[in-house]
Scaffold this motif. Structure first.
Motif, PDB file in Angstrom:
ATOM      1  N   LYS A 193       4.475   7.915   9.048  1.00  0.00           N
ATOM      2  CA  LYS A 193       5.236   9.133   9.341  1.00  0.00           C
ATOM      3  C   LYS A 193       4.325  10.210   9.935  1.00  0.00           C
ATOM      4  O   LYS A 193       4.687  10.878  10.905  1.00  0.00           O
ATOM      5  CB  LYS A 193       5.930   9.646   8.076  1.00  0.00           C
ATOM      6  N   GLU A 194       3.149  10.391   9.356  1.00  0.00           N
ATOM      7  CA  GLU A 194       2.200  11.387   9.856  1.00  0.00           C
ATOM      8  C   GLU A 194       1.780  11.053  11.294  1.00  0.00           C
ATOM      9  O   GLU A 194       1.721  11.936  12.151  1.00  0.00           O
ATOM     10  CB  GLU A 194       0.983  11.428   8.941  1.00  0.00           C
TER      11      GLU A 194
ATOM     12  N   ALA B 255      -1.619   4.938  13.025  1.00  0.00           N
ATOM     13  CA  ALA B 255      -1.455   4.919  11.563  1.00  0.00           C
ATOM     14  C   ALA B 255      -2.445   3.981  10.886  1.00  0.00           C
ATOM     15  O   ALA B 255      -2.573   3.998   9.660  1.00  0.00           O
ATOM     16  CB  ALA B 255      -0.024   4.503  11.213  1.00  0.00           C
TER      17      ALA B 255
ATOM     18  N   SER C 130       4.144  -3.656   9.985  1.00  0.00           N
ATOM     19  CA  SER C 130       4.356  -2.584   9.002  1.00  0.00           C
ATOM     20  C   SER C 130       5.259  -1.504   9.568  1.00  0.00           C
ATOM     21  O   SER C 130       6.097  -0.943   8.855  1.00  0.00           O
ATOM     22  CB  SER C 130       3.019  -1.965   8.589  1.00  0.00           C
TER      23      SER C 130
ATOM     24  N   ARG D  24       9.584  -0.581   8.542  1.00  0.00           N
ATOM     25  CA  ARG D  24      10.123   0.741   8.215  1.00  0.00           C
ATOM     26  C   ARG D  24      11.139   1.233   9.233  1.00  0.00           C
ATOM     27  O   ARG D  24      12.038   1.990   8.896  1.00  0.00           O
ATOM     28  CB  ARG D  24       8.984   1.738   8.077  1.00  0.00           C
TER      29      ARG D  24
ATOM     30  N   ASP E 105       0.864  -1.185   0.000  1.00  0.00           N
ATOM     31  CA  ASP E 105       0.000   0.000   0.000  1.00  0.00           C
ATOM     32  C   ASP E 105       0.898   1.232   0.000  1.00  0.00           C
ATOM     33  O   ASP E 105       1.657   1.464   0.948  1.00  0.00           O
ATOM     34  CB  ASP E 105      -0.887  -0.021   1.246  1.00  0.00           C
ATOM     35  N   PRO E 106       0.834   2.047  -1.048  1.00  0.00           N
ATOM     36  CA  PRO E 106       1.734   3.204  -1.138  1.00  0.00           C
ATOM     37  C   PRO E 106       1.462   4.282  -0.075  1.00  0.00           C
ATOM     38  O   PRO E 106       2.299   5.147   0.155  1.00  0.00           O
ATOM     39  CB  PRO E 106       1.492   3.750  -2.550  1.00  0.00           C
ATOM     40  N   THR E 107       0.323   4.207   0.590  1.00  0.00           N
ATOM     41  CA  THR E 107       0.013   5.228   1.593  1.00  0.00           C
ATOM     42  C   THR E 107       0.531   4.876   2.989  1.00  0.00           C
ATOM     43  O   THR E 107       0.511   5.727   3.874  1.00  0.00           O
ATOM     44  CB  THR E 107      -1.507   5.454   1.689  1.00  0.00           C
ATOM     45  N   VAL E 108       0.994   3.646   3.176  1.00  0.00           N
ATOM     46  CA  VAL E 108       1.403   3.207   4.518  1.00  0.00           C
ATOM     47  C   VAL E 108       2.563   4.043   5.050  1.00  0.00           C
ATOM     48  O   VAL E 108       2.534   4.490   6.200  1.00  0.00           O
ATOM     49  CB  VAL E 108       1.731   1.698   4.534  1.00  0.00           C
ATOM     50  N   ASP E 109       3.598   4.263   4.239  1.00  0.00           N
ATOM     51  CA  ASP E 109       4.740   5.072   4.702  1.00  0.00           C
ATOM     52  C   ASP E 109       4.273   6.438   5.182  1.00  0.00           C
ATOM     53  O   ASP E 109       4.656   6.881   6.272  1.00  0.00           O
ATOM     54  CB  ASP E 109       5.767   5.269   3.577  1.00  0.00           C
ATOM     55  N   ALA E 110       3.479   7.095   4.379  1.00  0.00           N
ATOM     56  CA  ALA E 110       3.003   8.438   4.731  1.00  0.00           C
ATOM     57  C   ALA E 110       2.152   8.405   5.995  1.00  0.00           C
ATOM     58  O   ALA E 110       2.279   9.291   6.853  1.00  0.00           O
ATOM     59  CB  ALA E 110       2.215   9.046   3.574  1.00  0.00           C
ATOM     60  N   ARG E 111       1.295   7.407   6.131  1.00  0.00           N
ATOM     61  CA  ARG E 111       0.435   7.309   7.325  1.00  0.00           C
ATOM     62  C   ARG E 111       1.268   7.077   8.584  1.00  0.00           C
ATOM     63  O   ARG E 111       1.000   7.664   9.631  1.00  0.00           O
ATOM     64  CB  ARG E 111      -0.607   6.205   7.152  1.00  0.00           C
TER      65      ARG E 111
END
Length: 187
Positions: A17-18, A40, A46, A50, A9-15
């Motif tokens: 970090k946010e 997140a 997950s 990271r 899921d490409p949104t996992v990193d951003a979620r």
């Protein structure tokens, strides 16, 4: 042959970090990796894919948080006006109880962890260097001497506020602080 497993899921990193930045702001460095995963909306695995350690995650979240907080360098047309903007912005954070509490905790962590100290040092150095533009304009306008120690002046702008914030004593009035920076205390 078909690939196994799901597509990442490409949104996992951003979620992640946010959520890390949000938790750092809300709880300071004391939050857990499980709290991060929950915030997140991802599984614990997950997060650990990271960040191998909580320290790695903390350093990344702190870097992101400090870089997100850098306000634009003011240009009011005068050194006094520019300093008022910077001092007022700096005081605004420290006058927010949550910010002050979290910042004291992060500085405490910096005393224990050289990596955290370096993230803070780099962010503060970069911010002070960006403020040099106001001092260079002031030199060009004749408001400051060309041989002004810009590091010292930049440190004085934030040093008092950080010092008072760390020991939890009332902050100065912005106008009084700017007046003292520009004119000192002599008669």
């Amino acid at each position: 042959m078909k690939a196994r497993g799901r597509k990442p899921d490409p949104t996992v990193d951003a979620r992640i970090k946010e959520a890390a930045v949000m938790l750092l702001a809300a709880k300071g460095p004391s939050f857990t990796m499980d709290e991060l995963a929950s915030a997140a909306g991802v599984g614990r695995a997950s997060v650990f894919r990271r960040y191998a350690t909580k320290r790695d995650m903390l350093l990344d979240a702190l870097t992101l948080a400090l870089n997100a907080q850098v306000p634009e360098t003011p240009d009011t047309g005068s050194l006094e006006g520019d300093l008022m903007v910077i001092v007022t912005q700096t005081l605004a954070g420290w006058n927010t109880p949550e910010f002050a509490k979290t910042t004291r905790e992060v500085f405490g962590e910096a005393a224990r962890d050289p990596g955290v100290a370096e993230v803070i040092r780099t962010a503060m150095r970069d911010k002070r260097r960006s403020d040099w533009a106001i001092f260079e304009r002031a030199i060009d306008r004749g408001e400051l001497s060309p041989d002004t120690d810009l590091w010292l002046l930049a440190d004085m702008v934030v040093g008092l506020v950080v010092y008072r914030g760390l020991i939890d004593v009332p902050q100065p009035d912005p106008a009084s602080m700017v007046r003292a920076l520009l004119h000192g205390f002599a008669r």
